[in-house]
Design an enzyme around this catalytic site. Structure first.
Site, short mmCIF file in Angstrom:
data_model
loop_
_atom_site.label_atom_id
_atom_site.label_comp_id
_atom_site.label_asym_id
_atom_site.label_seq_id
_atom_site.Cartn_x
_atom_site.Cartn_y
_atom_site.Cartn_z
N GLU A 1 -2.99 7.78 -4.60
CA GLU A 1 -3.02 6.97 -5.69
C GLU A 1 -4.54 7.15 -6.26
O GLU A 1 -5.57 7.12 -5.41
CB GLU A 1 -3.11 5.55 -5.36
CG GLU A 1 -3.07 4.42 -6.49
CD GLU A 1 -2.94 3.14 -6.02
OE1 GLU A 1 -1.87 2.55 -6.35
OE2 GLU A 1 -3.82 2.49 -5.63
N HIS B 1 -0.63 -0.16 -10.63
CA HIS B 1 -1.25 -0.99 -9.76
C HIS B 1 -1.59 -2.16 -10.65
O HIS B 1 -2.98 -2.82 -10.74
CB HIS B 1 -2.43 -0.38 -9.24
CG HIS B 1 -2.77 -1.09 -7.84
ND1 HIS B 1 -3.40 -0.21 -6.95
CD2 HIS B 1 -2.83 -2.24 -7.29
CE1 HIS B 1 -3.50 -1.08 -5.86
NE2 HIS B 1 -3.38 -2.21 -6.15
N ARG C 1 0.78 -1.18 -0.07
CA ARG C 1 -0.06 0.07 -0.02
C ARG C 1 0.91 1.36 0.14
O ARG C 1 1.92 1.21 0.60
CB ARG C 1 -1.00 -0.05 1.09
CG ARG C 1 -1.92 -1.21 1.25
CD ARG C 1 -2.92 -0.63 0.15
NE ARG C 1 -4.18 -1.70 0.09
CZ ARG C 1 -4.34 -2.71 -0.64
NH1 ARG C 1 -3.30 -3.18 -1.45
NH2 ARG C 1 -5.27 -3.48 -0.17
#
Length: 336
Positions: A275, A294, A247
């Site tokens: 993000e 991602h 993360r």
């Protein structure tokens, strides 16, 4: 199984295409054999629940599914289990799920496989300075000038793994055939348990100081927020690479930008904080940064591994009332 005795299941996902991507023809046929499936599109932005789904006993959720609060759960008074066709369930479940005695399963184990494979590939490429060399070659078109510099290669290097999560453990397993020393940071493990995973248990400062490549696999918890900050980055050796597929919140973005501006470290980031990054963010242009959108988790045909896992979980629950990868309320305090 008698078709009339099949429990009713609902596919609650952001789009019918996701369900098609998750389940091969064989897997979907097996799912239909075990449960009577109703498909609908349920997202946080489109929380309309058809009345015809009120008899749902098993909810199969995926990316983009709505949060299961009291209002949402009220549509399914017979619901017994939620089988999540993705990794983390933290954005999905609420206390209302546990209060109603609904069982929850996650496909985090299946999704860990491609993340670990991405990490392994990145470790090996980083050890040879391939990513930087490729960028320099594309920019300069000078073969000699773009070749890796210094003591590069994956022989006898040290790799530090932060977090013995499913993914962290899988990374350690994949590294075993290589001539690589593995260090591990995880407060929940003993030195003996770390050794069984093929790693030496050390403190975070020691891991950062000794490792050529550091890869983050810890969960996003209050105590892990920005666990890699300015002081921690300063401990890393010149030319070391930091990989983050966990993360973005575990890493201090501003501190990393400052380090990369000195051209001292490299970073491969599949997740960021924030993000997505805003247009023009320095990480897009700094030569030491490699960003991927991602994609370390399941994509393309890898989604079918998750689909197969979901079918197996549904079969197991229908036949035995058990779940192989169950998530309970206390688990939320320690998992991603």
């Amino acid at each position: 199984m008698n078709p009339q005795s099949r429990p009713n299941a609902l596919l609650a996902m952001e789009s019918p295409q996701l369900a098609a991507d998750l389940f091969s023809a064989r897997a979907r046929a097996e799912l239909d054999r075990v449960v009577a499936v109703h498909e609908t599109v349920l997202t946080p932005d489109l929380p309309s629940v058809p009345a015809s789904t009120a008899d749902t006993e098993i909810l199969i959720t995926g990316w983009g599914a709505p949060r299961l609060d009291e209002t949402m759960l009220s549509h399914w008074p017979r619901l017994r289990a939620v089988v999540h066709a993705a990794g983390s369930v933290k954005r999905l479940v609420t206390p209302a799920v546990w209060e109603r005695g609904i069982r929850v399963s996650s496909a985090a184990g299946a999704n860990a496989v491609p993340v670990a494979e991405y990490t392994l590939a990145t470790i090996l490429l980083s050890a040879r300075d391939v990513l930087r060399s490729a960028s320099d070659f594309q920019r300069t078109q000078d073969m000699l000038a773009a070749r890796p510099r210094g003591d590069v290669g994956a022989f006898d290097i040290t790799v530090g793994v932060i977090g013995a999560s499913r993914i962290g453990r899988r990374v350690l397993e994949l590294l075993q055939p290589f001539d690589i020393e593995c260090l591990l940071v995880d407060p929940s493990l003993s030195s003996v348990e770390a050794a069984e995973l093929g790693a030496e248990l050390v403190t975070l400062p020691e891991l950062l100081t000794r490792s050529r490549v550091v890869t983050i696999h810890a969960p996003a918890l209050p105590e892990t927020y920005r666990m890699i900050g300015r002081d921690e980055l300063a401990l890393m050796a010149d030319g070391a690479t930091l990989i983050n597929t966990a993360r973005g919140s575990l890493l201090d973005t501003d501190a990393l930008v400052d380090e990369l501006r000195t051209d001292r470290l490299r970073a491969v980031l599949d997740v960021t904080d924030p993000e997505p990054l805003p247009p023009g963010h320095p990480l897009f242009s700094l030569p030491g940064a490699t960003l991927t959108p991602h994609i370390a988790g399941s994509i393309g045909n890898e989604l079918r591994r998750i689909g197969d896992h979901v079918v197996a979980e549904v079969q197991r629950f229908v036949r035995t009332g058990e779940l192989a990868d169950e998530v309970t309320s206390p688990d939320l305090a320690r998992i991603a």
